[in-house]
Design a protein around this motif. Structure first.
Motif, short mmCIF file in Angstrom:
data_model
loop_
_atom_site.label_atom_id
_atom_site.label_comp_id
_atom_site.label_asym_id
_atom_site.label_seq_id
_atom_site.Cartn_x
_atom_site.Cartn_y
_atom_site.Cartn_z
N ASN A 1 7.49 -10.27 11.13
CA ASN A 1 7.81 -9.97 9.74
C ASN A 1 7.01 -8.80 9.19
O ASN A 1 7.15 -8.44 8.02
N ASP A 2 6.12 -8.26 10.02
CA ASP A 2 5.27 -7.18 9.53
C ASP A 2 5.90 -5.83 9.78
O ASP A 2 6.20 -5.46 10.91
N ARG A 3 6.11 -5.10 8.69
CA ARG A 3 6.67 -3.76 8.81
C ARG A 3 5.58 -2.78 8.43
O ARG A 3 4.57 -3.14 7.87
N HIS A 4 5.83 -1.55 8.72
CA HIS A 4 4.83 -0.53 8.36
C HIS A 4 5.51 0.59 7.60
O HIS A 4 5.50 1.74 8.03
N LEU A 5 6.10 0.24 6.47
CA LEU A 5 6.87 1.23 5.71
C LEU A 5 5.99 2.02 4.75
O LEU A 5 6.35 3.10 4.30
N ILE A 6 4.85 1.42 4.40
CA ILE A 6 3.80 2.15 3.66
C ILE A 6 2.52 1.62 4.29
O ILE A 6 2.33 0.41 4.37
N CYS A 7 1.68 2.50 4.79
CA CYS A 7 0.56 2.04 5.62
C CYS A 7 -0.79 2.26 4.95
O CYS A 7 -1.18 3.39 4.66
N ILE A 8 -1.47 1.14 4.71
CA ILE A 8 -2.79 1.15 4.06
C ILE A 8 -3.71 0.32 4.94
O ILE A 8 -3.56 -0.90 5.05
N GLU A 9 -4.64 0.98 5.60
CA GLU A 9 -5.53 0.28 6.53
C GLU A 9 -6.57 -0.54 5.77
O GLU A 9 -7.22 -0.02 4.86
N ASP A 10 -6.75 -1.80 6.15
CA ASP A 10 -7.85 -2.58 5.58
C ASP A 10 -9.18 -1.98 6.07
O ASP A 10 -9.30 -1.68 7.26
N PRO A 11 -10.17 -1.82 5.19
CA PRO A 11 -11.40 -1.14 5.63
C PRO A 11 -12.18 -1.90 6.70
O PRO A 11 -12.92 -1.29 7.47
N PHE A 12 -12.03 -3.21 6.77
CA PHE A 12 -12.77 -3.98 7.78
C PHE A 12 -11.87 -4.54 8.87
O PHE A 12 -12.16 -4.41 10.05
N GLU A 13 -10.78 -5.18 8.49
CA GLU A 13 -9.84 -5.68 9.50
C GLU A 13 -8.88 -4.54 9.82
O GLU A 13 -7.78 -4.46 9.28
N THR A 14 -9.31 -3.67 10.74
CA THR A 14 -8.59 -2.40 10.88
C THR A 14 -7.21 -2.55 11.52
O THR A 14 -6.40 -1.63 11.47
N SER A 15 -6.93 -3.73 12.10
CA SER A 15 -5.59 -3.91 12.67
C SER A 15 -4.62 -4.40 11.59
O SER A 15 -3.45 -4.63 11.84
N HIS A 16 -5.16 -4.52 10.38
CA HIS A 16 -4.42 -5.12 9.29
C HIS A 16 -3.88 -4.03 8.36
O HIS A 16 -4.63 -3.27 7.79
N ASP A 17 -2.54 -3.97 8.28
CA ASP A 17 -1.90 -3.01 7.36
C ASP A 17 -1.59 -3.74 6.06
O ASP A 17 -0.78 -4.66 6.04
N LEU A 18 -2.26 -3.33 4.99
CA LEU A 18 -2.05 -4.02 3.70
C LEU A 18 -0.64 -3.79 3.17
O LEU A 18 -0.19 -4.50 2.28
N GLY A 19 0.06 -2.81 3.77
CA GLY A 19 1.44 -2.55 3.36
C GLY A 19 2.45 -3.41 4.11
O GLY A 19 3.66 -3.27 3.90
N ARG A 20 1.98 -4.29 4.97
CA ARG A 20 2.90 -5.05 5.84
C ARG A 20 3.88 -5.92 5.06
O ARG A 20 4.95 -6.26 5.57
N VAL A 21 3.54 -6.27 3.83
CA VAL A 21 4.41 -7.13 3.02
C VAL A 21 5.63 -6.37 2.49
O VAL A 21 6.59 -6.98 2.02
N VAL A 22 5.57 -5.05 2.54
CA VAL A 22 6.64 -4.24 1.94
C VAL A 22 7.84 -4.16 2.90
O VAL A 22 7.67 -3.82 4.07
N ASP A 23 9.03 -4.50 2.41
CA ASP A 23 10.22 -4.48 3.27
C ASP A 23 11.16 -3.35 2.86
O ASP A 23 10.84 -2.55 1.97
N LYS A 24 12.33 -3.29 3.52
CA LYS A 24 13.18 -2.11 3.29
C LYS A 24 13.76 -2.08 1.87
O LYS A 24 14.18 -1.03 1.41
N PHE A 25 13.78 -3.22 1.20
CA PHE A 25 14.25 -3.21 -0.20
C PHE A 25 13.11 -2.83 -1.15
O PHE A 25 13.25 -1.99 -2.02
N SER A 26 11.96 -3.50 -0.93
CA SER A 26 10.87 -3.26 -1.88
C SER A 26 10.27 -1.85 -1.73
O SER A 26 9.72 -1.32 -2.69
N ILE A 27 10.38 -1.23 -0.55
CA ILE A 27 9.84 0.13 -0.43
C ILE A 27 10.61 1.08 -1.34
O ILE A 27 10.03 1.99 -1.95
N LYS A 28 11.91 0.81 -1.49
CA LYS A 28 12.74 1.65 -2.35
C LYS A 28 12.30 1.51 -3.81
O LYS A 28 12.11 2.50 -4.52
#
Ligand code: GTP
Ligand code: MG
Length: 333
Positions: A279-306
C-alpha cells in the motif's frame, strides 16, 4: 513575461508579513496552557509510577516540538522495560491504572497501527493519547524542537503552513494527505536550501541516542547557532511564497526525495522508491530524518496527490496575485 510577473510580486510580497505574523500569534498556545500541560504530565507520571516505578512518561509531538497550536491534544509516550508483558497487555493495564485515577473517557485502542490509550483529564479539560515505547518519536520531537530554536522564521512558517493544511483539509493521513510532522519537515528542508537553517545531522555530533539497537547522532548545541540564518533577510511572506511555489511548480515529483538528514534533494532511484510496494506509494517523497527507509509521503495515493498538488497551486497563486492573501489562503475547504 512570467519571470517579470514573479519578480513584480516578490517586490511587494513583504507587505503581508505583519498580517501573517498576527495569525501566527493567534495560534500560539499561552503560557498558562503550557503550564497546564506540564502539570498533567506530572500528575499522570505519579499515577503510573506507583504501578511501574521504572517507567518514564515523555511528552512528544506538537506539545513538545514547539509546533503545537493552542488547544491541541497532548501526545505522550510511556517508556517501560517489561519483558513479561506484550504491548497490548501494557496498554490494557495502563487503561486500568488511569481508570482508578479519576481520569475520564478512557479508551484502549489496542488494534490501531500504533496502539494507544486515550483519556481526558477533568481538572484541566485536556485530552491526551498515550503510546508505549515509541521512543523514536521522542527523538524526532527533540530534533524538530532544536531546529525551531535556530531561527524564529521556521516556527512562523510551519504554523502558517499547518494552519493552511488544516483549513484546506490536507492534513489528514487517513484521507491520503500529509501529517503535521511531514509539513514541518518540508519547511525545515526549504530553510536548509536557503541557508537559513543548517543540517544538524551532517554536523559534528554532540548528542547520541540508541533506539532499538539503532544509533542516532546529531549536533544539538543550539546556543552556538543562534546567528546561523542572520545573513538571509527574507520575510515570512516571502518564505511562504517560496514554499508553495516550490511544491506547486518546482519540485520534481517523478525523481526527487527531500531529505533534511542530508539537507539536500536526493533521488528516488537511489532509495529504490520508484514503484509501489503493497500500500506504500512514493508519489511525493519525504525522507524521515531517522528511519531513512521510511517515506512520510507513503500515505499519499493517486487521488490525494492530485488534491494536494492542486492545493499547492491554489496557495501559490493566491500568494502571487491576491491583494489580501491571508483571507483566501485559509478559506475552509
Ligand atoms: P498536530 O497534532 O497536528 O498539531 O501535530 P503533531 O506535531 O502532533 O503531529 P503528528 O500528529 O503528525 O505527529 C505527532 C508526532 O508523532 C510527531 O511529532 C512525530 O514525533 C511522530 N510522528 C508522526 N508521524 C510519524 C511518522 O510517520 N514517522 C515517525 N517516525 N514519527 C512520526
Ligand atoms: Mg498531535
Amino acid at each position: 513575461r512570467f519571470q517579470r510577473r514573479v519578480r513584480a510580486c516578490r517586490y511587494d510580497i513583504d507587505q503581508f508579513t505583519p498580517n501573517f505574523l498576527s495569525i501566527f500569534d493567534s495560534l500560539v498556545p499561552s503560557e498558562e496552557e503550557i503550564a497546564k500541560q506540564n502539570q498533567l504530565v506530572i500528575t499522570l507520571s505519579r499515577l503510573i509510577n506507583k504501578e511501574w516505578p521504572n517507567s518514564k512518561l515523555y511528552l512528544y509531538g506538537s506539545c513538545a516540538n514547539s509546533f503545537g497550536f493552542s488547544n491541541s491534544d497532548i501526545d505522550l509516550c510511556l517508556s517501560i522495560d517489561d519483558k513479561e508483558m506484550s504491548k497490548v497487555d501494557i496498554i490494557l493495564k495502563l487503561a486500568d491504572i488511569l481508570q482508578a485515577g479519576n481520569l475520564q473517557n478512557i479508551q484502549a485502542l489496542t488494534r490501531a497501527r500504533v496502539p494507544i490509550v486515550k483519556l481526558m483529564d477533568p481538572d484541566t479539560g485536556l485530552s491526551c493519547d498515550i503510546c508505549v515505547n515509541n521512543l523514536l518519536a521522542v527523538v524526532n520531537t527533540k530534533l524538530l524542537r532544536d531546529y525551531a530554536q535556530i531561527d524564529q522564521r521556521l516556527r512562523q512558517l510551519a504554523f502558517i503552513v499547518k494552519h493552511w493544511a488544516k483549513s484546506r483539509r490536507v492534513n489528514e493521513t487517513y484521507q491520503g494527505t500529509l501529517s503535521s510532522y511531514s509539513y514541518v519537515i518540508m519547511c525545515i528542508h526549504l530553510l536548509q536550501l536557503r541557508r537559513i537553517l543548517p543540517c544538524l545531522q551532517e554536523m559534528e555530533a554532540t548528542c547520541y541516542v540508541t533506539v532499538d539497537d539503532n544509533h542516532y547522532a546529531y549536533f544539538d548545541q543550539m546556543d552556538k547557532l543562534s546567528n546561523y540564518g542572520a545573513h538571509n533577510n527574507e520575510t515570512l511572506s516571502s518564505l511562504l511564497w517560496a514554499f508553495f511555489h516550490y511544491w506547486a511548480y518546482q519540485h520534481d515529483y517523478t525523481q526527487d526525495v527531500i531529505s533534511i538528514r542530508t539537507g539536500k534533494i536526493i533521488s528516488k532511484h537511489m532509495k529504490d522508491w520508484t514503484r509501489r510496494v503493497g500500500n506504500d506509494r512514493h508519489l511525493i517523497c519525504i525522507e524521515d530524518p531517522f528511519e531513512t527507509s521510511h517515506d512520510l509521503g507513503r500515505v499519499v495515493d493517486k487521488f490525494s496527490i492530485k488534491i494536494l498538488r492542486e492545493e499547492f497551486e491554489r496557495a501559490a497563486n493566491i500568494l502571487q496575485y491576491d491583494p489580501n492573501p491571508s483571507v483566501k489562503l485559509f478559506e475552509p475547504y
